[in-house]
Design a protein around this motif. Structure first.
Motif, short mmCIF file in Angstrom:
data_model
loop_
_atom_site.label_atom_id
_atom_site.label_comp_id
_atom_site.label_asym_id
_atom_site.label_seq_id
_atom_site.Cartn_x
_atom_site.Cartn_y
_atom_site.Cartn_z
N SER A 53 0.80 -1.23 0.00
CA SER A 53 0.00 0.00 0.00
C SER A 53 0.83 1.28 0.00
CB SER A 53 -0.99 0.03 1.17
OG SER A 53 -1.87 -1.07 1.13
N ARG A 54 2.17 1.17 -0.06
CA ARG A 54 3.01 2.36 -0.13
C ARG A 54 3.39 2.63 -1.58
NH1 ARG A 54 5.08 -0.66 4.16
NH2 ARG A 54 4.59 0.21 6.20
N PRO A 55 3.73 3.87 -1.92
CA PRO A 55 4.10 4.19 -3.30
C PRO A 55 5.30 3.35 -3.77
CG PRO A 55 3.72 6.20 -2.06
CD PRO A 55 3.70 5.07 -1.06
N LEU A 56 5.25 2.93 -5.03
CA LEU A 56 6.31 2.13 -5.65
C LEU A 56 6.80 2.89 -6.88
CD1 LEU A 56 7.88 -0.58 -5.98
CD2 LEU A 56 5.91 -1.42 -7.29
N GLU A 57 8.09 3.23 -6.90
CA GLU A 57 8.61 4.04 -8.00
C GLU A 57 8.75 3.28 -9.30
OE1 GLU A 57 12.17 2.89 -5.33
OE2 GLU A 57 10.12 3.58 -5.04
N GLY A 58 8.76 1.98 -9.25
CA GLY A 58 8.84 1.16 -10.45
C GLY A 58 8.98 -0.30 -10.08
N ARG A 59 8.70 -1.16 -11.04
CA ARG A 59 8.73 -2.60 -10.77
C ARG A 59 10.11 -3.07 -10.32
NH1 ARG A 59 4.92 -6.52 -9.81
NH2 ARG A 59 5.92 -8.52 -10.10
N PHE A 60 11.16 -2.41 -10.85
CA PHE A 60 12.52 -2.80 -10.49
C PHE A 60 12.76 -2.67 -8.99
CE2 PHE A 60 17.06 -1.90 -9.84
CZ PHE A 60 17.58 -3.11 -10.28
N LEU B 246 10.68 -3.21 -6.57
CA LEU B 246 10.12 -4.39 -5.92
C LEU B 246 11.03 -5.61 -6.17
CD1 LEU B 246 7.95 -5.96 -4.40
CD2 LEU B 246 6.69 -6.15 -6.58
N GLU B 247 11.45 -5.78 -7.41
CA GLU B 247 12.31 -6.91 -7.74
C GLU B 247 13.65 -6.84 -6.98
OE1 GLU B 247 12.44 -6.71 -11.98
OE2 GLU B 247 10.42 -7.53 -12.20
N ARG B 248 14.16 -5.63 -6.78
CA ARG B 248 15.40 -5.46 -6.02
C ARG B 248 15.19 -5.89 -4.56
NH1 ARG B 248 16.31 -0.29 -6.88
NH2 ARG B 248 15.29 0.38 -4.97
N ARG B 249 14.04 -5.53 -3.97
CA ARG B 249 13.76 -5.93 -2.59
C ARG B 249 13.59 -7.46 -2.49
NH1 ARG B 249 12.55 -2.55 1.47
NH2 ARG B 249 11.05 -4.03 2.38
N VAL B 250 12.94 -8.05 -3.48
CA VAL B 250 12.82 -9.51 -3.49
C VAL B 250 14.21 -10.15 -3.51
CG1 VAL B 250 12.07 -11.51 -4.86
CG2 VAL B 250 10.51 -9.58 -4.50
N ALA B 251 15.09 -9.64 -4.34
CA ALA B 251 16.45 -10.18 -4.42
C ALA B 251 17.20 -10.00 -3.10
CB ALA B 251 17.22 -9.50 -5.56
N GLU B 252 17.01 -8.84 -2.45
CA GLU B 252 17.68 -8.58 -1.16
C GLU B 252 17.23 -9.59 -0.10
OE1 GLU B 252 16.73 -4.53 -0.23
OE2 GLU B 252 17.96 -3.73 -1.85
N PHE B 253 15.92 -9.82 0.00
CA PHE B 253 15.44 -10.74 1.03
C PHE B 253 15.72 -12.20 0.67
CE2 PHE B 253 13.10 -6.94 2.37
CZ PHE B 253 13.39 -6.97 3.73
N THR B 254 15.76 -12.50 -0.62
CA THR B 254 16.16 -13.86 -1.03
C THR B 254 17.58 -14.13 -0.59
OG1 THR B 254 14.64 -13.81 -2.92
CG2 THR B 254 16.44 -15.40 -3.01
N ALA B 255 18.47 -13.16 -0.78
CA ALA B 255 19.86 -13.32 -0.35
C ALA B 255 19.97 -13.35 1.17
CB ALA B 255 20.70 -12.18 -0.92
N ARG B 256 19.17 -12.53 1.83
CA ARG B 256 19.22 -12.45 3.29
C ARG B 256 18.89 -13.79 3.95
NH1 ARG B 256 15.55 -8.31 6.93
NH2 ARG B 256 15.81 -9.38 8.92
N PHE B 257 17.90 -14.48 3.42
CA PHE B 257 17.48 -15.74 4.04
C PHE B 257 18.15 -16.96 3.43
CE2 PHE B 257 13.81 -12.89 4.96
CZ PHE B 257 14.02 -12.82 6.33
N GLY B 258 18.83 -16.79 2.29
CA GLY B 258 19.55 -17.89 1.67
C GLY B 258 18.67 -19.12 1.52
N LEU B 259 19.19 -20.26 1.92
CA LEU B 259 18.44 -21.51 1.83
C LEU B 259 17.75 -21.86 3.15
CD1 LEU B 259 20.99 -23.64 -0.22
CD2 LEU B 259 18.96 -22.43 -1.05
#
Length: 196
Positions: free
Chosen positions: A125-132, A134-147
């Motif tokens: 529900s917060r403003p999103l400047e572009g799809r990238f 969101l994809e960058r945040r997905v990549a950050e949390f994917t790396a953060r939690f690893g396997l």
């Protein structure tokens, strides 16, 4: 009040949901959730029913989302299930209560890993400047939690709608529809029929 063949609404809801699950091609558990903002203006959106018991109807969300904020300000909501293939709908009205941490943890653990990562990545529900972004945040949390295990975010949980009123609507010829109403009276339910 007239006596209805089902003395309480949850048995009837379970029977209708079972039929909907067999007939609806997409998301029979989809329900419209209506909330009210601080100025008293209604707001609605589709969410998914994740559990139902003899206390109420459970859904999950980001607590920092618009709906989460509206529920925090006014914990009374309305739900509407519409099953077009069955020509039926169910309307539910009542207050909400938070699910327990144990319930939220158990449901979160059952979600697909991508959905778990998404719950961390989306600033719902917060403003999103572009799809990238969101994809960058997905990549950050994917790396953060690893396997490893993805824990439930502190801002993500669920609510149980505690119905005070449930209406079962069934389409009939010439718009002479069938409307069965259940009204909570303490620990019991009163029933009535209403004109269409």
């Amino acid at each position: 009040m007239t006596l209805h063949p089902w003395p309480e609404p949850f048995g009837l809801f379970a029977a209708w949901m079972k039929e909907a699950a067999a007939k609806e091609t997409n998301d029979p558990e989809a329900m419209n959730l209506a909330t009210v903002d601080a100025e008293g203006r209604p707001s609605s959106r589709m969410v998914l029913l994740k559990a139902v018991d003899d206390r109420g109807f459970v859904f999950y969300t980001n607590l920092e989302s618009r709906k989460g904020g509206e529920i925090a300000g006014n914990p009374h909501v309305a739900l509407c299930f519409h099953w077009k293939s069955l020509r039926r709908q169910v309307r539910v009205e009542g207050p909400v209560e938070p699910v327990t941490a144990e319930e939220a943890d158990a449901y979160f653990a059952s979600r697909a890993r991508g959905s778990q990562i998404g719950a961390w990545a989306s600033q719902q529900s917060r403003p999103l400047e572009g799809r990238f972004a969101l994809e960058r945040r997905v990549a950050e949390f994917t790396a953060r939690f690893g396997l490893g295990r993805v824990p439930r975010p502190p801002h993500w949980s669920g609510f149980r709608v505690l119905p005070q009123r449930i209406e079962f609507w069934k389409d009939k010829p010439f718009r002479l529809h069938d409307r069965s109403i259940y009204l909570r009276e303490g620990d019991a339910w009163a029933t009535e029929k209403q004109f269409p």
